[in-house]
Design a protein around this motif. Structure first.
Motif, PDB file in Angstrom:
ATOM      1  N   ARG A  57       2.618   8.085  -5.955  1.00  0.00           N
ATOM      2  CA  ARG A  57       1.670   8.834  -6.780  1.00  0.00           C
ATOM      3  C   ARG A  57       1.828  10.344  -6.702  1.00  0.00           C
ATOM      4  O   ARG A  57       1.182  11.059  -7.438  1.00  0.00           O
ATOM      5  N   SER A  58       2.611  10.862  -5.783  1.00  0.00           N
ATOM      6  CA  SER A  58       2.670  12.301  -5.608  1.00  0.00           C
ATOM      7  C   SER A  58       4.097  12.803  -5.490  1.00  0.00           C
ATOM      8  O   SER A  58       4.932  12.179  -4.844  1.00  0.00           O
ATOM      9  N   LEU A  59       4.356  13.943  -6.108  1.00  0.00           N
ATOM     10  CA  LEU A  59       5.645  14.603  -5.955  1.00  0.00           C
ATOM     11  C   LEU A  59       5.542  15.764  -4.970  1.00  0.00           C
ATOM     12  O   LEU A  59       6.536  16.401  -4.664  1.00  0.00           O
ATOM     13  N   ASP A  60       4.352  16.026  -4.459  1.00  0.00           N
ATOM     14  CA  ASP A  60       4.138  17.093  -3.489  1.00  0.00           C
ATOM     15  C   ASP A  60       4.544  16.597  -2.104  1.00  0.00           C
ATOM     16  O   ASP A  60       4.012  15.592  -1.625  1.00  0.00           O
ATOM     17  N   LEU A  61       5.473  17.294  -1.436  1.00  0.00           N
ATOM     18  CA  LEU A  61       5.985  16.846  -0.149  1.00  0.00           C
ATOM     19  C   LEU A  61       4.885  16.740   0.897  1.00  0.00           C
ATOM     20  O   LEU A  61       4.806  15.742   1.614  1.00  0.00           O
ATOM     21  N   GLY A  62       4.017  17.729   1.002  1.00  0.00           N
ATOM     22  CA  GLY A  62       2.946  17.704   2.000  1.00  0.00           C
ATOM     23  C   GLY A  62       2.030  16.507   1.818  1.00  0.00           C
ATOM     24  O   GLY A  62       1.680  15.819   2.775  1.00  0.00           O
ATOM     25  N   THR A  63       1.643  16.246   0.579  1.00  0.00           N
ATOM     26  CA  THR A  63       0.776  15.110   0.283  1.00  0.00           C
ATOM     27  C   THR A  63       1.476  13.799   0.600  1.00  0.00           C
ATOM     28  O   THR A  63       0.898  12.894   1.203  1.00  0.00           O
ATOM     29  N   THR A  64       2.737  13.689   0.215  1.00  0.00           N
ATOM     30  CA  THR A  64       3.496  12.471   0.473  1.00  0.00           C
ATOM     31  C   THR A  64       3.637  12.215   1.964  1.00  0.00           C
ATOM     32  O   THR A  64       3.455  11.089   2.434  1.00  0.00           O
ATOM     33  N   LEU A  65       3.945  13.264   2.747  1.00  0.00           N
ATOM     34  CA  LEU A  65       4.091  13.092   4.193  1.00  0.00           C
ATOM     35  C   LEU A  65       2.766  12.720   4.851  1.00  0.00           C
ATOM     36  O   LEU A  65       2.732  11.884   5.755  1.00  0.00           O
ATOM     37  N   ALA A  66       1.677  13.333   4.406  1.00  0.00           N
ATOM     38  CA  ALA A  66       0.356  12.992   4.953  1.00  0.00           C
ATOM     39  C   ALA A  66       0.031  11.534   4.661  1.00  0.00           C
ATOM     40  O   ALA A  66      -0.482  10.812   5.529  1.00  0.00           O
ATOM     41  N   ARG A  67       0.343  11.081   3.473  1.00  0.00           N
ATOM     42  CA  ARG A  67       0.096   9.681   3.114  1.00  0.00           C
ATOM     43  C   ARG A  67       1.004   8.743   3.897  1.00  0.00           C
ATOM     44  O   ARG A  67       0.582   7.659   4.309  1.00  0.00           O
ATOM     45  N   ALA A  68       2.260   9.157   4.120  1.00  0.00           N
ATOM     46  CA  ALA A  68       3.189   8.335   4.896  1.00  0.00           C
ATOM     47  C   ALA A  68       2.689   8.170   6.329  1.00  0.00           C
ATOM     48  O   ALA A  68       2.793   7.092   6.905  1.00  0.00           O
ATOM     49  N   ALA A  69       2.132   9.236   6.908  1.00  0.00           N
ATOM     50  CA  ALA A  69       1.610   9.168   8.279  1.00  0.00           C
ATOM     51  C   ALA A  69       0.354   8.313   8.343  1.00  0.00           C
ATOM     52  O   ALA A  69       0.154   7.561   9.299  1.00  0.00           O
ATOM     53  N   ALA A  70      -0.498   8.415   7.338  1.00  0.00           N
ATOM     54  CA  ALA A  70      -1.776   7.700   7.348  1.00  0.00           C
ATOM     55  C   ALA A  70      -1.644   6.222   6.973  1.00  0.00           C
ATOM     56  O   ALA A  70      -2.445   5.399   7.410  1.00  0.00           O
ATOM     57  N   ALA A  71      -0.627   5.868   6.193  1.00  0.00           N
ATOM     58  CA  ALA A  71      -0.505   4.496   5.674  1.00  0.00           C
ATOM     59  C   ALA A  71      -0.489   3.419   6.757  1.00  0.00           C
ATOM     60  O   ALA A  71      -1.163   2.398   6.611  1.00  0.00           O
ATOM     61  N   PRO A  72       0.244   3.577   7.864  1.00  0.00           N
ATOM     62  CA  PRO A  72       0.267   2.487   8.848  1.00  0.00           C
ATOM     63  C   PRO A  72      -0.895   2.483   9.840  1.00  0.00           C
ATOM     64  O   PRO A  72      -1.022   1.564  10.646  1.00  0.00           O
ATOM     65  N   VAL A  73      -1.745   3.514   9.792  1.00  0.00           N
ATOM     66  CA  VAL A  73      -2.856   3.643  10.757  1.00  0.00           C
ATOM     67  C   VAL A  73      -4.135   3.141  10.109  1.00  0.00           C
ATOM     68  O   VAL A  73      -4.463   3.571   9.012  1.00  0.00           O
ATOM     69  N   PRO A  74      -4.894   2.265  10.678  1.00  0.00           N
ATOM     70  CA  PRO A  74      -4.766   1.568  11.951  1.00  0.00           C
ATOM     71  C   PRO A  74      -4.164   0.172  11.837  1.00  0.00           C
ATOM     72  O   PRO A  74      -4.069  -0.522  12.835  1.00  0.00           O
ATOM     73  N   HIS A  90       0.830  -1.203   0.000  1.00  0.00           N
ATOM     74  CA  HIS A  90       0.000   0.000   0.000  1.00  0.00           C
ATOM     75  C   HIS A  90       0.869   1.261   0.000  1.00  0.00           C
ATOM     76  O   HIS A  90       0.652   2.178  -0.782  1.00  0.00           O
ATOM     77  N   ALA A  91       1.882   1.300   0.863  1.00  0.00           N
ATOM     78  CA  ALA A  91       2.742   2.475   0.973  1.00  0.00           C
ATOM     79  C   ALA A  91       3.479   2.729  -0.332  1.00  0.00           C
ATOM     80  O   ALA A  91       3.563   3.870  -0.792  1.00  0.00           O
ATOM     81  N   GLY A  92       4.009   1.686  -0.942  1.00  0.00           N
ATOM     82  CA  GLY A  92       4.723   1.860  -2.200  1.00  0.00           C
ATOM     83  C   GLY A  92       3.839   2.407  -3.295  1.00  0.00           C
ATOM     84  O   GLY A  92       4.251   3.257  -4.087  1.00  0.00           O
ATOM     85  N   THR A  93       2.605   1.958  -3.340  1.00  0.00           N
ATOM     86  CA  THR A  93       1.662   2.425  -4.345  1.00  0.00           C
ATOM     87  C   THR A  93       1.238   3.871  -4.082  1.00  0.00           C
ATOM     88  O   THR A  93       1.280   4.711  -4.965  1.00  0.00           O
ATOM     89  N   VAL A  94       0.857   4.156  -2.850  1.00  0.00           N
ATOM     90  CA  VAL A  94       0.348   5.482  -2.497  1.00  0.00           C
ATOM     91  C   VAL A  94       1.432   6.538  -2.558  1.00  0.00           C
ATOM     92  O   VAL A  94       1.234   7.622  -3.110  1.00  0.00           O
ATOM     93  N   LEU A  95       2.585   6.260  -1.981  1.00  0.00           N
ATOM     94  CA  LEU A  95       3.642   7.260  -1.925  1.00  0.00           C
ATOM     95  C   LEU A  95       4.220   7.578  -3.302  1.00  0.00           C
ATOM     96  O   LEU A  95       4.695   8.678  -3.526  1.00  0.00           O
TER      97      LEU A  95
END
Length: 168
Positions: free
Chosen positions: A40-57, A33-38
């Motif tokens: 998809r975006s070159l925007d740092l804010g979007t990438t960081l938000a996705r990185a934080a959300a990926a392991p939860v819950p 999931h993380a590899g696919t989601v991360l």
């Protein structure tokens, strides 16, 4: 054609009663999931938000991403929590002062050394362990319940950029 991460995750399904492999399967699902989601975006804010959300819950109850600023202070840049209350508290924690790069806590050490650390939960002082890493997380841990934390180094091209904190 690239495989769909949902198809891969489904192919990793195990019988419900097989507890011994559940953590490994969850970790593999997270990585897919993380590899696919991360990617998809070159925007740092979007990438960081996705990185934080990926392991939860699936892997943690909450997650915070720290990045080293130009002065090397560790700034809380993004966070995610499994509950609505946790999300509100997370937003408050993200607005608090950054961590000094020379601090003694695990987050600063991981950002300096690049070595992963596990910070165990202390049942006699519920937020002591996580609070020693970052006072803002201590407050969050008291409110949401602090468990064991995994502090991972965020690196690019051999250089530490910050840390990722996963807490159950």
């Amino acid at each position: 054609m690239q495989p769909n991460h949902a198809d891969i995750a489904t192919s990793l399904a195990l019988p419900e009663e097989d507890e011994s492999l559940r953590a490994e399967v969850n970790a593999l699902r997270f990585l897919v999931h993380a590899g696919t989601v991360l990617g998809r975006s070159l925007d740092l804010g979007t990438t960081l938000a996705r990185a934080a959300a990926a392991p939860v819950p699936a892997l943690s109850d909450w997650c915070v991403v720290y990045l080293a600023g130009s002065d090397r202070r560790l700034e809380r840049r993004e966070g995610a929590a499994a509950s609505r209350r946790g999300e509100v508290l997370m937003r408050d924690a993200l607005t608090r002062r950054a961590i000094a790069p020379e601090a003694d806590g695990a987050i600063a050490r991981v950002a300096r050394t690049g070595l992963t650390e596990v910070v165990p939960h202390d049942p006699t002082a519920p937020a002591a362990s996580i609070g020693s890493m970052d006072p803002a997380l201590g407050t969050l841990g008291e409110a949401l319940g602090a468990g064991t934390s995994l502090v991972l180094s965020l690196q690019a091209k051999g250089r530490s950029l910050g840390a990722l904190v996963l807490t159950d």
